[in-house]
Write a protein that holds these residues in place. Structure first.
Motif, PDB file in Angstrom:
ATOM      1  N   LEU A   1       0.833  -1.207   0.000  1.00 20.96           N
ATOM      2  CA  LEU A   1       0.000   0.000   0.000  1.00 20.96           C
ATOM      3  C   LEU A   1       0.868   1.258   0.000  1.00 20.96           C
ATOM      4  CD1 LEU A   1      -2.904  -0.860   2.485  1.00 20.96           C
ATOM      5  CD2 LEU A   1      -3.117  -0.327   0.042  1.00 20.96           C
ATOM      6  N   TYR A   2       1.936   1.222   0.801  1.00 22.03           N
ATOM      7  CA  TYR A   2       2.858   2.365   0.824  1.00 22.03           C
ATOM      8  C   TYR A   2       3.494   2.559  -0.551  1.00 22.03           C
ATOM      9  CZ  TYR A   2       7.274   4.807   1.412  1.00 22.03           C
ATOM     10  OH  TYR A   2       8.331   5.658   1.240  1.00 22.03           O
ATOM     11  N   LEU A   3       3.921   1.457  -1.163  1.00 18.09           N
ATOM     12  CA  LEU A   3       4.545   1.538  -2.485  1.00 18.09           C
ATOM     13  C   LEU A   3       3.543   2.018  -3.538  1.00 18.09           C
ATOM     14  CD1 LEU A   3       6.659  -1.741  -2.420  1.00 18.09           C
ATOM     15  CD2 LEU A   3       7.517   0.600  -2.259  1.00 18.09           C
ATOM     16  N   ALA A   4       2.271   1.689  -3.344  1.00 22.29           N
ATOM     17  CA  ALA A   4       1.247   2.111  -4.303  1.00 22.29           C
ATOM     18  C   ALA A   4       0.938   3.599  -4.184  1.00 22.29           C
ATOM     19  CB  ALA A   4      -0.033   1.300  -4.090  1.00 22.29           C
ATOM     20  N   THR A   5       1.046   4.137  -2.957  1.00 25.11           N
ATOM     21  CA  THR A   5       0.688   5.547  -2.776  1.00 25.11           C
ATOM     22  C   THR A   5       1.655   6.485  -3.491  1.00 25.11           C
ATOM     23  OG1 THR A   5       1.926   5.672  -0.688  1.00 25.11           O
ATOM     24  CG2 THR A   5      -0.428   5.131  -0.564  1.00 25.11           C
ATOM     25  N   TYR A   6       2.926   6.076  -3.609  1.00 22.98           N
ATOM     26  CA  TYR A   6       3.903   6.962  -4.257  1.00 22.98           C
ATOM     27  C   TYR A   6       3.541   7.255  -5.711  1.00 22.98           C
ATOM     28  CZ  TYR A   6       8.237   8.732  -6.208  1.00 22.98           C
ATOM     29  OH  TYR A   6       9.177   9.499  -6.888  1.00 22.98           O
TER      30      TYR A   6
END
Length: 241
Positions: free
Chosen positions: A46-51
């Motif tokens: 999810l963190y990687l997707a937000t970028y």
């Protein structure tokens, strides 16, 4: 270009500590469970997707949506397993939404380095720590909120410090904000009867004052921050053992 856009990695390397430390402190204090594995995979994805998602908002281009969707698919798989075991995790996700909206706002304004944007991100990461605690304990306890607060205070101090060393290094106002914050942090911890917690923040206070104004290369600054974050993590583990 297609291969280059397949997987996009965030450039804010300090955020990795924010991703990892609150989560695993919460997991340790709440009790380690196998559910933490798929949950952490989902949390990371999810963190990687937000970028790339926020990058798409900022640039108004469609290309970043592809890597965001790929990371999102990984997150969905991990979340499916986690929610199957702990359906109440959905509420933690809902609690993060307002903070993500703040991040979206600052991305749209092309002002991701804004102080309140950092504060919103830190808050969201600390909610992740609460979720990890809940997975192990099946409920939230005072320790969960203590650890979330301790983590929030640590990363808020790191935010002040890094700004005084890079983007706001010539801004005397930020210097006094950083020094004042760290001083009040120590006084506050002693006042509420947490003298042992002071040890966890001691290196942060020392580096905020001693290293201020010194021409540290960004790489060295980053390494020192990683070491300080690792020390904080270990100190909190010892404190809650």
């Amino acid at each position: 270009m297609a291969n280059k856009s397949k997987w996009v990695m965030p450039k804010q390397h300090g955020a990795w500590a924010m991703l990892i430390i609150p989560f695993w402190l919460g997991a340790y204090a709440g009790g380690l469970s196998w559910v933490h594995v798929p949950l952490f995979i989902a949390w990371t994805a999810l963190y990687l997707a937000t970028y790339p998602l926020l990058m798409a908002v900022k640039t108004k281009r469609k290309e970043p949506y592809a890597p965001a969707a790929r990371y999102g698919a990984i997150a969905a798989a991990g979340l499916a397993v986690s929610l199957w075991q702990q359906p109440a995790l959905l509420y933690f996700g809902i609690a993060m939404v307002p903070f993500f909206l703040v991040n979206t706002y600052y991305s749209k304004k092309k002002n991701e380095r804004a102080f309140w944007n950092d504060v919103a991100a830190i808050a969201a990461f600390c909610i992740g720590g609460l979720a990890a605690f809940y997975v192990g304990r099946g409920a939230l306890a005072i320790e969960a909120f203590e650890l979330a607060l301790f983590s929030f205070l640590f990363f808020l101090g790191s935010t002040f410090y890094v700004k005084t060393m890079i983007r706001e290094k010539k801004n005397a106002r930020y210097k006094w904000l950083s020094w004042g914050y760290h001083a009040l942090l120590i006084v506050g911890l002693i006042a509420i009867g947490e003298p042992f917690a002071v040890l966890a923040y001691a290196p942060s206070v020392i580096r905020a004052v001693y290293l201020y104004g010194k021409p540290l290369p960004i790489m060295k600054l980053g390494i020192l921050e990683i070491a300080n974050a690792a020390y904080f993590f270990i100190a909190m583990i010892v404190l809650y053992s």
